[in-house]
Write a protein that holds these residues in place. Structure first.
Motif, PDB file in Angstrom:
ATOM      1  N   SER A   1       0.757  -1.253   0.116  1.00 28.68           N
ATOM      2  CA  SER A   1       0.059   0.057   0.205  1.00 28.68           C
ATOM      3  C   SER A   1       0.811   1.213   0.088  1.00 28.68           C
ATOM      4  CB  SER A   1      -0.803   0.019   1.155  1.00 28.68           C
ATOM      5  OG  SER A   1      -1.709  -1.029   1.272  1.00 28.68           O
ATOM      6  N   ILE A   2       2.097   1.279  -0.849  1.00 24.72           N
ATOM      7  CA  ILE A   2       2.907   2.384  -0.866  1.00 24.72           C
ATOM      8  C   ILE A   2       2.410   3.197  -2.000  1.00 24.72           C
ATOM      9  CG2 ILE A   2       5.198   3.191  -1.377  1.00 24.72           C
ATOM     10  CD1 ILE A   2       6.257   0.730   0.001  1.00 24.72           C
ATOM     11  N   MET A   3       1.777   4.367  -1.746  1.00 22.41           N
ATOM     12  CA  MET A   3       0.937   5.180  -2.711  1.00 22.41           C
ATOM     13  C   MET A   3       2.033   5.558  -4.047  1.00 22.41           C
ATOM     14  SD  MET A   3      -2.005   4.948  -1.827  1.00 22.41           S
ATOM     15  CE  MET A   3      -2.604   6.081  -3.132  1.00 22.41           C
TER      16      MET A   3
ATOM     17  N   ARG B   1      -4.524  -1.611 -27.684  1.00 25.62           N
ATOM     18  CA  ARG B   1      -5.126  -0.468 -26.952  1.00 25.62           C
ATOM     19  C   ARG B   1      -6.320  -0.820 -25.885  1.00 25.62           C
ATOM     20  NH1 ARG B   1      -5.559   4.997 -27.181  1.00 25.62           N
ATOM     21  NH2 ARG B   1      -7.524   5.844 -26.785  1.00 25.62           N
ATOM     22  N   SER B   2      -7.019  -1.815 -26.170  1.00 29.13           N
ATOM     23  CA  SER B   2      -8.147  -2.070 -25.340  1.00 29.13           C
ATOM     24  C   SER B   2      -7.354  -2.779 -23.932  1.00 29.13           C
ATOM     25  CB  SER B   2      -8.869  -3.205 -25.889  1.00 29.13           C
ATOM     26  OG  SER B   2      -8.156  -4.443 -26.239  1.00 29.13           O
ATOM     27  N   SER B   3      -6.359  -3.656 -23.904  1.00 27.51           N
ATOM     28  CA  SER B   3      -5.637  -4.061 -22.828  1.00 27.51           C
ATOM     29  C   SER B   3      -4.939  -2.725 -21.885  1.00 27.51           C
ATOM     30  CB  SER B   3      -4.775  -4.934 -22.923  1.00 27.51           C
ATOM     31  OG  SER B   3      -3.813  -4.607 -23.935  1.00 27.51           O
ATOM     32  N   SER B   4      -4.545  -1.891 -22.831  1.00 28.90           N
ATOM     33  CA  SER B   4      -3.755  -0.801 -22.274  1.00 28.90           C
ATOM     34  C   SER B   4      -4.736   0.060 -21.480  1.00 28.90           C
ATOM     35  CB  SER B   4      -3.244   0.109 -23.360  1.00 28.90           C
ATOM     36  OG  SER B   4      -2.029   0.738 -22.612  1.00 28.90           O
ATOM     37  N   LEU B   5      -6.062   0.425 -21.870  1.00 28.52           N
ATOM     38  CA  LEU B   5      -7.258   1.066 -21.527  1.00 28.52           C
ATOM     39  C   LEU B   5      -7.734   0.401 -20.171  1.00 28.52           C
ATOM     40  CD1 LEU B   5      -9.469   1.634 -24.685  1.00 28.52           C
ATOM     41  CD2 LEU B   5      -8.393   3.502 -23.121  1.00 28.52           C
ATOM     42  N   LYS B   6      -7.535  -0.884 -20.190  1.00 27.30           N
ATOM     43  CA  LYS B   6      -7.929  -1.780 -18.809  1.00 27.30           C
ATOM     44  C   LYS B   6      -6.866  -1.649 -17.867  1.00 27.30           C
ATOM     45  CE  LYS B   6      -8.680  -6.405 -17.362  1.00 27.30           C
ATOM     46  NZ  LYS B   6      -8.960  -7.893 -17.856  1.00 27.30           N
ATOM     47  N   ASN B   7      -5.615  -1.771 -17.980  1.00 27.96           N
ATOM     48  CA  ASN B   7      -4.382  -1.559 -17.109  1.00 27.96           C
ATOM     49  C   ASN B   7      -4.704  -0.303 -16.382  1.00 27.96           C
ATOM     50  OD1 ASN B   7      -3.464  -4.015 -17.407  1.00 27.96           O
ATOM     51  ND2 ASN B   7      -1.965  -3.287 -19.115  1.00 27.96           N
ATOM     52  N   LEU B   8      -4.834   0.835 -17.254  1.00 24.91           N
ATOM     53  CA  LEU B   8      -4.707   2.206 -16.579  1.00 24.91           C
ATOM     54  C   LEU B   8      -6.151   2.349 -15.902  1.00 24.91           C
ATOM     55  CD1 LEU B   8      -3.744   4.886 -16.165  1.00 24.91           C
ATOM     56  CD2 LEU B   8      -4.743   5.675 -18.440  1.00 24.91           C
ATOM     57  N   ALA B   9      -7.094   1.944 -16.274  1.00 32.01           N
ATOM     58  CA  ALA B   9      -8.765   2.146 -15.645  1.00 32.01           C
ATOM     59  C   ALA B   9      -8.598   1.320 -14.244  1.00 32.01           C
ATOM     60  CB  ALA B   9      -9.847   1.588 -16.481  1.00 32.01           C
ATOM     61  N   LEU B  10      -7.832   0.187 -14.261  1.00 27.92           N
ATOM     62  CA  LEU B  10      -7.870  -0.539 -13.150  1.00 27.92           C
ATOM     63  C   LEU B  10      -7.100  -0.038 -11.854  1.00 27.92           C
ATOM     64  CD1 LEU B  10      -7.808  -4.465 -14.261  1.00 27.92           C
ATOM     65  CD2 LEU B  10      -9.824  -3.108 -13.081  1.00 27.92           C
ATOM     66  N   SER B  11      -5.841   0.511 -12.340  1.00 33.16           N
ATOM     67  CA  SER B  11      -5.083   1.082 -11.443  1.00 33.16           C
ATOM     68  C   SER B  11      -5.676   2.559 -10.678  1.00 33.16           C
ATOM     69  CB  SER B  11      -3.765   1.463 -11.957  1.00 33.16           C
ATOM     70  OG  SER B  11      -3.781   1.566 -13.432  1.00 33.16           O
ATOM     71  N   LEU B  12      -6.283   3.132 -11.702  1.00 33.50           N
ATOM     72  CA  LEU B  12      -7.129   4.532 -11.188  1.00 33.50           C
ATOM     73  C   LEU B  12      -8.206   3.985 -10.191  1.00 33.50           C
ATOM     74  CD1 LEU B  12      -7.254   6.238 -14.560  1.00 33.50           C
ATOM     75  CD2 LEU B  12      -6.301   7.355 -12.492  1.00 33.50           C
TER      76      LEU B  12
ATOM     77  N   ARG C   1     -10.104   3.809  -4.521  1.00 34.32           N
ATOM     78  CA  ARG C   1     -10.316   2.958  -3.440  1.00 34.32           C
ATOM     79  C   ARG C   1      -9.466   3.673  -2.007  1.00 34.32           C
ATOM     80  NH1 ARG C   1     -11.965  -1.260  -6.912  1.00 34.32           N
ATOM     81  NH2 ARG C   1      -9.642  -1.980  -7.154  1.00 34.32           N
ATOM     82  N   GLN C   2      -8.238   4.060  -2.372  1.00 32.72           N
ATOM     83  CA  GLN C   2      -7.304   4.262  -1.210  1.00 32.72           C
ATOM     84  C   GLN C   2      -7.301   5.930  -0.939  1.00 32.72           C
ATOM     85  OE1 GLN C   2      -4.800   2.485   0.450  1.00 32.72           O
ATOM     86  NE2 GLN C   2      -5.847   0.926  -0.348  1.00 32.72           N
ATOM     87  N   ARG C   3      -7.694   6.592  -1.915  1.00 35.70           N
ATOM     88  CA  ARG C   3      -7.761   8.054  -1.597  1.00 35.70           C
ATOM     89  C   ARG C   3      -9.040   8.855  -1.898  1.00 35.70           C
ATOM     90  NH1 ARG C   3      -2.251   9.823  -4.905  1.00 35.70           N
ATOM     91  NH2 ARG C   3      -0.809   9.374  -3.334  1.00 35.70           N
ATOM     92  N   GLY C   4      -9.867   7.934  -2.520  1.00 37.23           N
ATOM     93  CA  GLY C   4     -11.238   8.619  -2.734  1.00 37.23           C
ATOM     94  C   GLY C   4     -11.423   9.875  -3.471  1.00 37.23           C
TER      95      GLY C   4
END
Length: 815
Positions: free
Chosen positions: A233-235, A259-270, A275-278
């Motif tokens: 959980s290191i921001m 492109r689709s997998s790249s969209l997914k990776n960025l969306a999931l990490s956002l 969930r951590q910062r709201g």
């Protein structure tokens, strides 16, 4: 050392192969150039395989490389290269067929290649890398940690031979990092993950802007950082990962394969950072990225479908407003993906993985948002997709043939290609798969051209609710859905809005009830089991069927009316038609006459009577009985059962009987091609892991689903399948309805009777006798729409004569 071939014009490659063959013929066995000639031909065949997918090319390449190796004894300067080439061919074949012996042999050959290379040899690092890759692959298949540990040591050794400045240093850094990351995933040792991140960072520094591997390198570092963020959980880790994913996305413009997998990776990490910062902007951006899929114009890939499913799941869990759009996009992409596959059981696993719970979750999402007609549309689109695709090959084309010369020509071409694809079902060899792909592409092109004609813009597109509502012309259809988000029923009515009934049962409870029922069904016979069965039927009534019956009454569906069940997921395995208690007010069979349908469109098609199909002179009835199969218990009542059928049917229709020695696979298939009415009495052999091999036991072997699909039906009407477990399908994908009864209906039979579990031989004879007495009325005319009522009356008349589980074993499917 050879790793992969160059790609050129196919005709040039074909010519090169023929020239290599001609050269080889000129070289005797002891010619010094024969080994290199063998390797050249093998290399060209290996290059052609990815282009055309002809397995014999790969098999021949292996034999040629093996022959070359035999001509290069230990000590020969080219022996290491030959060992590597043969190993590479085996690895390619393993990736195609998944046979472990190919992978094991590739590893042994790579070991041998490494042993003959001195430490100073320029190819040693490549040889180390090849062996490590094979061991990692075997670890993924078998999970043996020693393989992974050895692969890591080999990658370390290869990296030492590729110092700073070496052209392959970055790939060696990434290979070692990937293997350490895999070991972290298995054992959770943080030092492995920390080292993997540093190695990936080092590789990234070697990739300048424009480098071919920059995209994958950015992703490698980012994925590892996300993994570490989830552990510690290191921001700063998730912040850096997001920036790297952003850079990677910039390298993938719209239409790019990644492109689709790249969209997914960025969306999931956002989403993870949200969930951590709201921070609302992270949440909004994540779903904004996902929504780009809805504007995509390029052909859908499996990766696109995976991202759409991830979007739908995230939006549904977080109750985001885009959830319903996400499911619509996912199901549209699913439809495109399935259309690209040939309808073969070889692709069934791909379809199962693609479908998963997508349609049932989409239904649940629609219902929770009050979009009831959309719920019906989405479920139909993603339910029984294999059969739906296969049914497209039998689409009526009357309107198209009447729309001018172009329409007539397209109709003929559609029929020709559809016939070829249907006849090819599961018969082609791997060598013929390119031809099947070509046929599929031609078929898809014809469909596209048909949609360009006036009034045909929706040809073979998923049906709208206005089309689906026609299913209820003769009585209500009840969709009973199980989803991880909840269980619901919808009553589809003619000319009225659907009625929603929330069910007081979770998917987990439905699964438990289904499992309990099927365990019990395997042990039917004792009084203890009768009591357990009554308990299950009571639960089913209380939690599922009773609220539906109340809603039917409120909708003015009179007692004695016919109703149709269209269950999904766990509900497909439960006897909805017979649920209830002992007294009449709370026993479904005493209130309504139940039938089933796997999909709504199947029932609509079954209700459409082809022109001329009512002509009695063109109707034929065949009864096939096999009481003495080669591998199976003898059935004593088959002959008396067929005699009963003949007694009732012979006076009113052309009748043929095939029994014992005459009831072979070939004769049965021939009979199916020439008869519209069928009674089949034999052993049913469900195969729950390979459902297309589910079969009827004939004298000389199994008559399988895949054989039935290829039959050339002529307006089939009715089939009574007097055999065991005819409605039992694939255990992991009940929604796909791959069972014998569904095969009969999807292949054109308008009305089918089959069994849910094992049938007692004598009970079957009694039910059949009572059925045909009720089926043929005073008009002395066969009418397949009377089958459900006839079965209902027959079972009711036998209640006091046969055990409870045998009273409810037969079900009706269709009109």
């Amino acid at each position: 050392m050879r790793d992969s071939g160059s790609r050129g014009i196919m005709s040039d490659l074909d010519e090169a192969i023929e020239l290599h063959r001609a050269t080889l013929l000129l070289l005797p066995l002891d010619h010094p150039n024969r080994p290199s000639s063998l390797c050249d031909l093998a290399a060209s065949l290996g290059d052609r395989f990815p282009q055309r997918g002809i397995m014999s090319d790969l098999d021949e390449a292996i034999e040629l490389n093996r022959a070359a190796l035999l001509l290069l004894p230990p000590g020969h300067s080219d022996r290491s290269m030959s060992l590597n080439n043969l190993a590479l061919s085996h690895q390619h074949r393993f990736r195609q067929r998944g046979i472990m012996s190919d992978l094991d042999e590739a590893i042994e050959l790579n070991h041998a290649a490494l042993l003959v290379l001195p430490r100073s040899h320029s190819d040693r690092s490549t040889s180390l890398n090849n062996l490590a890759a094979g061991l990692q692959c075997r670890f993924r298949e078998q999970g043996i940690m020693s393989d992974l540990d050895e692969a890591i040591e080999l990658h370390y050794a290869a990296l030492l031979l590729r110092p700073p400045g070496h052209s392959d240093r970055s790939s060696s850094l990434d290979n070692l990092a990937a293997s350490l990351q895999t070991r972290f995933d298995q054992q959770g040792i943080m030092s492995d993950l920390d080292e993997a991140i540093e190695l990936h960072r080092a590789a990234l520094l070697l990739h300048s802007p424009g480098h071919a591997h920059l995209f994958s390198s950015l992703n490698n570092v980012a994925v590892s950082l996300v993994d570490r963020f989830l552990q510690r959980s290191i921001m700063s880790d998730i912040d850096e990962a997001i920036e790297l994913f952003r850079e990677a996305l910039l390298l993938c413009p719209p239409g790019h394969s990644h492109r689709s997998s790249s969209l997914k990776n960025l969306a999931l990490s956002l989403q993870q950072r949200f969930r951590q910062r709201g921070i609302q902007s992270d949440y909004d951006e994540a779903f904004s990225l996902y929504s780009q899929l809805s504007h995509s114009s390029h052909a859908a890939s499996r990766a696109d479908l995976g991202v759409a499913k991830s979007w739908a799941a995230s939006a549904d869990i977080l109750d985001h407003e885009s959830a319903l759009l996400a499911y619509k996009v996912a199901l549209k992409l699913l439809d495109q993906q399935v259309a690209l596959l040939s309808s073969s059981s070889h692709h069934f696993d791909v379809i199962k993985e693609a479908v998963s719970s997508l349609a049932t979750d989409a239904f649940s999402c629609s219902v929770r948002r009050g979009a009831l007609t959309t719920a019906v549309e989405l479920l139909e689109q993603g339910h029984a997709v294999f059969w739906t695709q296969l049914a497209r090959f039998s689409t009526p084309l009357d309107g198209l043939s009447g729309s001018g010369d172009i329409g007539t020509a397209l109709a003929e071409e559609f029929k020709r290609l559809s016939f070829c694809l249907r006849k090819a079902f599961d018969q082609y060899t791997e060598d013929q798969s390119p031809q099947i792909r070509q046929l599929t592409m031609q078929w898809d092109d014809v469909v596209t051209r048909i949609r360009m004609l006036p009034d045909f813009s929706r040809f073979l597109l998923p049906p709208l609710f206005s089309d689906l509502q026609k299913v209820a012309e003769h009585g209500p259809v009840i969709v009973v859905n199980a989803s991880q988000y909840g269980c619901d029923a919808l009553i589809v009515r003619n000319a009225e809005d659907p009625v929603h009934i929330p069910l007081d049962i979770t998917q987990a409870e439905a699964c438990e009830l289904s499992s309990e029922f099927h365990t019990l069904a395997e042990q039917f016979g004792s009084s203890d089991n009768q009591l357990k069965l009554v308990g299950i039927l009571r639960k089913l009534w209380d939690h599922v069927v009773d609220p539906i019956v109340q809603a039917l009454r409120e909708s003015n569906v009179c007692p004695g009316s016919r109703i149709w069940w269209c269950p999904t997921a766990e509900f497909t395995l439960l006897p909805l038609h017979i649920s209830g208690l002992d007294h009449e007010e709370k026993k479904l069979a005493d209130i309504y006459i139940s039938s089933y349908t796997p999909t709504l469109m199947t029932l609509i098609r079954a209700g459409q009577q082809p022109e001329g199909s009512q002509d009695a002179s063109s109707q034929h009835f065949v009864a096939i009985g096999q009481g003495n199969p080669v591998n199976g218990r003898k059935l004593k009542c088959v002959a008396p059962e067929l005699a009963v059928v003949a007694q009732h049917v012979t006076p009113i229709i052309s009748f043929t009987s095939l029994e014992d020695a005459n009831a072979t696979v070939e004769n049965a298939l021939d009979a199916l091609d020439h008869n519209q009415w069928l009674h089949l009495a034999c052993h049913g052999m469900p195969n729950r892991t390979q459902p297309f091999k589910s079969s009827f036991a004939m004298r000389d072997g199994p008559l399988m689903i895949k054989d039935i699909i290829r039959s050339n039906w002529q307006n089939p009407q009715f089939a009574f399948l007097s055999a065991c477990q005819i409605t039992v399908g694939d255990e992991k994908s009940p929604d796909e309805s791959i069972h014998l009864a569904a095969a009969m209906q999807f292949c054109g039979f308008r009305s089918v009777i089959g069994s849910m579990w094992s049938v007692d031989d004598e009970v079957a004879r009694q039910v059949v006798s009572a059925f045909y007495r009720n089926f043929i009325d005073d008009s002395k005319r066969l009418d397949c729409t009377r089958a459900a009522v006839a079965l209902h009356k027959s079972v009711k008349s036998l209640r006091k004569k046969i055990p409870l589980e045998q009273q409810i074993v037969f079900v009706h499917i269709g009109v």
